[in-house]
Design a protein around this motif. Structure first.
Motif, PDB file in Angstrom:
ATOM      1  N   HIS A  64       0.858  -1.188   0.000  1.00  0.00           N
ATOM      2  CA  HIS A  64       0.000   0.000   0.000  1.00  0.00           C
ATOM      3  C   HIS A  64       0.887   1.229   0.000  1.00  0.00           C
ATOM      4  O   HIS A  64       1.832   1.314   0.778  1.00  0.00           O
ATOM      5  N   LYS A  65       0.576   2.159  -0.861  1.00  0.00           N
ATOM      6  CA  LYS A  65       1.355   3.396  -0.940  1.00  0.00           C
ATOM      7  C   LYS A  65       0.547   4.532  -0.337  1.00  0.00           C
ATOM      8  O   LYS A  65      -0.595   4.765  -0.731  1.00  0.00           O
ATOM      9  N   THR A  66       1.154   5.226   0.608  1.00  0.00           N
ATOM     10  CA  THR A  66       0.550   6.430   1.163  1.00  0.00           C
ATOM     11  C   THR A  66       1.238   7.626   0.531  1.00  0.00           C
ATOM     12  O   THR A  66       2.470   7.703   0.507  1.00  0.00           O
ATOM     13  N   ILE A  67       0.467   8.538  -0.008  1.00  0.00           N
ATOM     14  CA  ILE A  67       1.006   9.739  -0.631  1.00  0.00           C
ATOM     15  C   ILE A  67       1.392  10.732   0.467  1.00  0.00           C
ATOM     16  O   ILE A  67       0.581  11.061   1.314  1.00  0.00           O
ATOM     17  N   LEU A  68       2.640  11.168   0.450  1.00  0.00           N
ATOM     18  CA  LEU A  68       3.117  12.174   1.406  1.00  0.00           C
ATOM     19  C   LEU A  68       2.930  13.549   0.794  1.00  0.00           C
ATOM     20  O   LEU A  68       3.656  13.940  -0.125  1.00  0.00           O
ATOM     21  N   THR A  69       1.915  14.254   1.296  1.00  0.00           N
ATOM     22  CA  THR A  69       1.604  15.566   0.739  1.00  0.00           C
ATOM     23  C   THR A  69       0.678  16.340   1.664  1.00  0.00           C
ATOM     24  O   THR A  69      -0.146  15.744   2.357  1.00  0.00           O
ATOM     25  N   PRO A  70       0.796  17.644   1.668  1.00  0.00           N
ATOM     26  CA  PRO A  70      -0.218  18.443   2.383  1.00  0.00           C
ATOM     27  C   PRO A  70      -1.524  18.432   1.580  1.00  0.00           C
ATOM     28  O   PRO A  70      -1.545  18.148   0.385  1.00  0.00           O
ATOM     29  N   TRP A  71      -2.602  18.765   2.253  1.00  0.00           N
ATOM     30  CA  TRP A  71      -3.923  18.707   1.617  1.00  0.00           C
ATOM     31  C   TRP A  71      -4.018  19.539   0.346  1.00  0.00           C
ATOM     32  O   TRP A  71      -4.636  19.121  -0.622  1.00  0.00           O
ATOM     33  N   LEU A  72      -3.424  20.715   0.353  1.00  0.00           N
ATOM     34  CA  LEU A  72      -3.557  21.588  -0.809  1.00  0.00           C
ATOM     35  C   LEU A  72      -2.899  21.004  -2.058  1.00  0.00           C
ATOM     36  O   LEU A  72      -3.177  21.440  -3.166  1.00  0.00           O
ATOM     37  N   ASN A  73      -2.041  20.003  -1.892  1.00  0.00           N
ATOM     38  CA  ASN A  73      -1.381  19.372  -3.038  1.00  0.00           C
ATOM     39  C   ASN A  73      -1.993  18.024  -3.429  1.00  0.00           C
ATOM     40  O   ASN A  73      -1.471  17.348  -4.309  1.00  0.00           O
ATOM     41  N   LEU A  74      -3.076  17.632  -2.787  1.00  0.00           N
ATOM     42  CA  LEU A  74      -3.695  16.348  -3.132  1.00  0.00           C
ATOM     43  C   LEU A  74      -4.074  16.274  -4.606  1.00  0.00           C
ATOM     44  O   LEU A  74      -3.968  15.220  -5.230  1.00  0.00           O
ATOM     45  N   GLY A  75      -4.510  17.398  -5.171  1.00  0.00           N
ATOM     46  CA  GLY A  75      -4.894  17.435  -6.580  1.00  0.00           C
ATOM     47  C   GLY A  75      -3.737  17.159  -7.533  1.00  0.00           C
ATOM     48  O   GLY A  75      -3.959  16.807  -8.686  1.00  0.00           O
ATOM     49  N   LYS A  76      -2.521  17.283  -7.058  1.00  0.00           N
ATOM     50  CA  LYS A  76      -1.344  16.952  -7.878  1.00  0.00           C
ATOM     51  C   LYS A  76      -1.090  15.450  -7.914  1.00  0.00           C
ATOM     52  O   LYS A  76      -0.350  14.965  -8.756  1.00  0.00           O
TER      53      LYS A  76
END
Length: 186
Positions: A123-135
């Protein structure tokens, strides 16, 4: 369908507090958790969630009941936007739900990732702040998004970040975050 679940379906319980290596809760009765060494915050939070704050089986049953009402199935695309140590998201993945995960803090997700590996789940968890989820995720790609633990209050910065309190900026970031979430929903 987006839910910011404040401390879970049964939000009447309070965050556990720590005294040396003994952690207490008001859940049903006073409890102590024995630990070999003082845990870092992610491990402490996980101990509190699983041992003091919630009955994980009841919590998962409540979430599945909510999913049934909302017509969310195991095939639905679900996003946990701040998975942290994985409370209840791990259980949903083990039950076969299609849950993607994100968090901006690598340290917070360590135990979640390790536990899934122990179950043989890649399982891969994306490391990102919320404002970058769209990326990282396409628009209109999720049937359900959630923040568990009332984390929306961190839209302008995390619990461990030193930032000046600015109501206008915080509200702006909250609005931007909700727009990102809206765009990700089908």
């Amino acid at each position: 369908k987006f839910f910011n679940i404040p401390l879970g379906p049964d939000s009447s319980r309070y965050l556990a507090t720590g005294i040396e290596i003994k952690y207490i809760s008001d859940k049903d009765q006073l409890q102590e958790i024995e630990v070999e060494e003082e845990p870092e915050f992610p491990e402490l939070w996980k101990l509190c969630e699983y041992n003091l704050l919630y009955d994980v089986d009841n919590y998962v049953n409540d979430i599945e009941h909510l999913f049934t009402k909302l017509k969310i199935t195991k095939k639905s695309n679900i996003l946990d936007t701040c998975v942290g140590p994985g409370f209840f998201t791990k259980e949903m993945i083990l039950k076969g739900y299609n849950v993607s995960t994100a968090d901006k803090n690598k340290r917070m997700i360590r135990s979640f990732v390790e536990e899934l590996k122990e179950f043989g789940i890649k399982h891969k968890t994306i490391l990102t702040p919320w404002l970058n989820l769209g990326k990282h995720f396409k628009k209109n790609s999720f049937d359900f998004l959630f923040n568990r633990g009332n984390t929306l209050m961190y839209a302008n910065g995390g619990w461990n970040e030193k930032i000046p309190i600015n109501k206008k900026e915080t509200l702006k970031k909250l609005k931007e975050t909700l727009q990102v979430y809206y765009n990700l929903l089908k």
